[in-house]
Enzyme design. Structure first.
Site, mmCIF file in Angstrom:
data_model
loop_
_atom_site.group_PDB
_atom_site.id
_atom_site.type_symbol
_atom_site.label_atom_id
_atom_site.label_comp_id
_atom_site.label_asym_id
_atom_site.label_seq_id
_atom_site.Cartn_x
_atom_site.Cartn_y
_atom_site.Cartn_z
ATOM 1 C CB ILE A 81 -0.951 0.003 1.219
ATOM 2 C CG1 ILE A 81 -1.872 1.227 1.201
ATOM 3 C CG2 ILE A 81 -0.206 -0.090 2.531
ATOM 4 C CD1 ILE A 81 -2.941 1.202 2.292
ATOM 5 C CB SER A 82 1.242 4.069 -2.357
ATOM 6 O OG SER A 82 1.451 3.290 -3.504
ATOM 7 C CD GLN A 83 5.332 6.557 -0.404
ATOM 8 O OE1 GLN A 83 5.051 5.384 -0.680
ATOM 9 N NE2 GLN A 83 6.456 7.138 -0.760
#
Length: 235
Positions: A81-83
């Protein structure tokens, strides 16, 4: 004594734990909003969407204590999950309106799809891992976000049955922008995607389509998991 062995205070303890978690979510979200504003994000619709989507809900129990951190985190099926700051930057660059139809390639946890679903009129998200499809659907349902449809399929083929799309966001990196996605992009539309080799620094590219031609702008250097052809056979 209750038949299930629970003491009289168990229900109250559970309520208190839920309240503490909700308060922690609010504090983490408030801190994130402050960071985003300090980075120049002024899109009030986007900030409101971020405020309404607890990142914790899109993480496994073991990773939930890191939900307030502005960093990429591991999720199921070996994905990430991206920042939050990168999710916001990509979404902001697309300039999404409430009447737009959006295609997301790479549903992942469903966090980005939830943000898109609160900003666009219609969102189609495609994911190669059945496990992630099922989890994302459950999470979106729990938030009562009904504008998003999650599809199990090959993101490299796009989703022609619902094209054209006003906006396309690709959340995995490839060596080039797939022509099929450009073909499914509407006139006047925008597409954002990380472009570059696996395991190396990639370029976050914003593409705009005008008069049947495309122009592009490099926004940043990033690192994403690779865009993989086909659907997963086991997950």
């Amino acid at each position: 004594m209750s038949d299930n062995g629970e003491g009289p205070d168990d229900g109250e303890d559970m309520r208190n734990a839920a309240e503490r978690q909700a308060e922690a979510d609010r504090e983490a979200t408030a801190a994130l909003i402050l960071r985003l504003r300090s980075q120049g994000i002024r899109n009030t619709r986007l900030l409101s969407a971020i405020e309404r989507v607890p990142r914790r809900l899109f993480l496994s129990a073991a990773m939930q204590r890191h939900s307030g951190e502005d960093t990429a985190l591991p999720i199921e099926c070996g994905q990430t999950i991206s920042q939050p700051s990168l999710v916001v930057r990509m979404t902001d660059a697309l300039d999404i309106g409430p009447a737009h139809k959006v295609l997301e390639v790479g549903t992942g946890s469903g966090f980005q799809a939830a943000i898109l679903g609160l900003m666009a009129g219609e969102v189609h998200s495609i994911e190669r891992y059945r496990t992630l499809v099922d989890l994302a659907r459950e999470r979106l349902a729990s938030l009562r976000i009904t504008s998003v449809r999650v599809h199990h399929g090959d993101g490299l083929e796009g989703l022609s049955e619902h094209a054209p799309y006003d906006r396309i966001i690709v959340t995995a990196a490839g060596p080039e922008i797939p022509k099929v996605l450009l073909d499914q992009l509407a006139e006047g539309g925008k597409l954002i995607m990380p472009r570059g080799p696996k395991g190396s620094v990639q370029e976050l590219v914003l593409v705009e389509k005008q008069g049947g031609r495309v122009s592009e702008k490099v926004l940043a250097e990033v690192r994403f998991v690779p865009l993989v052809e086909g659907t997963a056979s086991r997950l």
